[in-house]
Design a protein around this motif. Structure first.
Motif, PDB file in Angstrom:
ATOM      1  N   MET A  59      35.857   6.399 -14.214  1.00 41.71           N
ATOM      2  CA  MET A  59      37.276   6.715 -14.013  1.00 41.71           C
ATOM      3  C   MET A  59      37.519   7.238 -12.600  1.00 41.71           C
ATOM      4  SD  MET A  59      39.814   6.002 -15.802  1.00 41.71           S
ATOM      5  CE  MET A  59      38.867   5.514 -17.222  1.00 41.71           C
TER       6      MET A  59
ATOM      7  N   TYR B  22      36.306  13.503 -14.991  1.00 40.60           N
ATOM      8  CA  TYR B  22      36.742  12.254 -15.652  1.00 40.60           C
ATOM      9  C   TYR B  22      35.625  11.233 -15.837  1.00 40.60           C
ATOM     10  CZ  TYR B  22      41.353  14.181 -15.013  1.00 40.60           C
ATOM     11  OH  TYR B  22      42.451  15.006 -15.085  1.00 40.60           O
TER      12      TYR B  22
ATOM     13  N   GLU C 165      46.058  10.509 -14.771  1.00 42.51           N
ATOM     14  CA  GLU C 165      45.650  11.916 -14.723  1.00 42.51           C
ATOM     15  C   GLU C 165      44.546  12.136 -13.673  1.00 42.51           C
ATOM     16  OE1 GLU C 165      43.689  14.414 -17.956  1.00 42.51           O
ATOM     17  OE2 GLU C 165      45.351  13.454 -19.013  1.00 42.51           O
ATOM     18  N   ALA C 166      43.589  11.222 -13.643  1.00 42.38           N
ATOM     19  CA  ALA C 166      42.480  11.359 -12.677  1.00 42.38           C
ATOM     20  C   ALA C 166      42.992  11.213 -11.244  1.00 42.38           C
ATOM     21  CB  ALA C 166      41.400  10.319 -12.971  1.00 42.38           C
TER      22      ALA C 166
ATOM     23  N   ASP D 193      47.048   6.591 -19.244  1.00 43.30           N
ATOM     24  CA  ASP D 193      47.254   8.031 -19.009  1.00 43.30           C
ATOM     25  C   ASP D 193      46.050   8.675 -18.322  1.00 43.30           C
ATOM     26  OD1 ASP D 193      49.691   7.813 -20.169  1.00 43.30           O
ATOM     27  OD2 ASP D 193      49.094   8.652 -22.110  1.00 43.30           O
ATOM     28  N   ARG D 194      44.865   8.293 -18.789  1.00 44.26           N
ATOM     29  CA  ARG D 194      43.635   8.920 -18.261  1.00 44.26           C
ATOM     30  C   ARG D 194      43.458   8.593 -16.770  1.00 44.26           C
ATOM     31  NH1 ARG D 194      40.012  12.826 -19.670  1.00 44.26           N
ATOM     32  NH2 ARG D 194      37.915  12.329 -19.028  1.00 44.26           N
TER      33      ARG D 194
ATOM     34  N   TYR E 126      44.964  14.350 -10.477  1.00 49.49           N
ATOM     35  CA  TYR E 126      44.059  15.507 -10.406  1.00 49.49           C
ATOM     36  C   TYR E 126      43.540  15.681  -8.984  1.00 49.49           C
ATOM     37  CZ  TYR E 126      39.813  18.298 -11.150  1.00 49.49           C
ATOM     38  OH  TYR E 126      38.837  19.258 -11.075  1.00 49.49           O
TER      39      TYR E 126
END
Ligand code: GRG
Length: 302
Positions: free
Chosen positions: A115, A111, A40-41, A36-37, A44
């Motif tokens: 990441m 992040y 998301e990055a 997920d992270r 973003y």
């Protein structure tokens, strides 16, 4: 004048902007396996409010060659993914060390560095996946992958960036003059602009003559875009640009206004845009979008 030019581009942005945003969002939903992270990055930075110039160029080139927007959309997504990856990596502390991009904190500020590097890596690979899976026929998909690999690779985008980094270190690698400066920008900025047009044309089955005309246009547009980017770094504001300004002078970077002065740089950008518009003559019709975009590059304030 500026309002008229901007208005003619607005017609296109209103029509093709929302489908571009939707396609970029859908192609980064990503299956199980992507943390997920990381997703998301990637999203973003990719979905942040950029100008979407490269996807627009791909779609406008396709239309100029009589093709459909839908068939060219994977190419539009792929070039924006490579562009977003290059911005994420360019902003890292090891490169330009920026904290503001597209009006938001940079990816690594939100992040973390690891990441952000991985988000860039993910977008780079995903660009080729999107082309290979969605462009048809497969022979065109393969040709698009090859063209994008070349433009984003060590002899073009990455090479131009490497020379830029080396030039900043000075010594034997310092920028020698205008020709050297243009050689760096032709790869760092120009190659992705040219390949955006090429991919759009290829998805529309463009003839060799049409591809040549698009490339002549792209070569001039890419250089003009860099000249206006340098001018904006001198005279625009952070609020307008969504990124730090005045950095070139701060770092003692060689730029077009630094080398030629503001007036001569402005005249040079005007000349390049005139030549870019003239390169579209073989198309006759269907070039309103590409013409509006060329005008915008000259008049832009962000
Ligand atoms: C890290 C391999 C690698 C490459 C980095 C993109 C890049 C190369 C450097 C960014 C620095 C810079 C200011 C380049 C000049 C022109 C440029 C590419 C500006 C950013 O493109 P825009 O203005 O950005 O189209 P938006 O955010 O609107 O998409």
């Amino acid at each position: 004048m500026v309002e008229t030019l901007t208005a003619s581009l607005t017609t296109f942005v209103d029509r093709i902007g929302p489908p571009i945003e939707l396609a970029l969002s859908k192609t980064t939903e990503l299956a199980r396996g992507c943390p997920d992270r990381l997703r998301e990055a990637m999203r973003y930075s990719l979905l942040a409010p950029g100008k979407r110039m490269r996807p627009m160029l791909a779609l406008m080139a396709a239309e100029a060659c009589g093709g459909a927007i839908a068939a060219a959309m994977p190419a539009a997504c792929a070039v924006e993914m490579i562009h977003a990856y290059s911005l994420i990596h360019d902003d890292l502390p090891a490169m330009d060390d920026d904290d503001l991009r597209r009006g938001r904190p940079t990816c690594h500020k939100v992040y973390g560095e690891a990441m952000a590097i991985l988000a860039g890596d993910g977008l780079l690979s995903l660009a080729f996946h999107v082309l290979a899976e969605n462009i048809r026929p497969q022979s065109v998909a393969a040709a698009c992958c090859a063209a994008l690999a070349e433009a984003s690779g060590p002899c073009q985008l990455v090479g131009g960036q490497a020379d830029d980094v080396l030039a900043e270190q000075g010594g034997a690698n310092a920028i020698q003059g205008r020709e050297h400066l243009e050689f760096i920008h032709a790869r760092k900025t120009g190659a992705m602009i040219r390949v955006s047009l090429k991919l759009g044309g290829m998805t529309a089955g463009a003839s060799p003559e049409q591809l040549k005309a698009l490339d002549e246009y792209g070569r001039r547009l890419g250089l003009a875009f860099q000249v206006t980017d340098d001018l904006l770094d001198v005279r625009s504001t952070e609020e307008n640009m969504g990124k730090r300004v005045g950095k070139d002078a701060q770092k003692g970077k060689i730029t077009f206004p630094g080398l030629l002065g503001v007036d001569q740089s402005t005249a040079y950008a005007t000349q390049l845009i005139d030549e870019a518009r003239a390169a579209l003559e073989p198309f006759g019709s269907n070039v309103a979008g590409l013409t509006a975009l060329a005008n915008y590059v000259l008049e832009r304030n962000r």
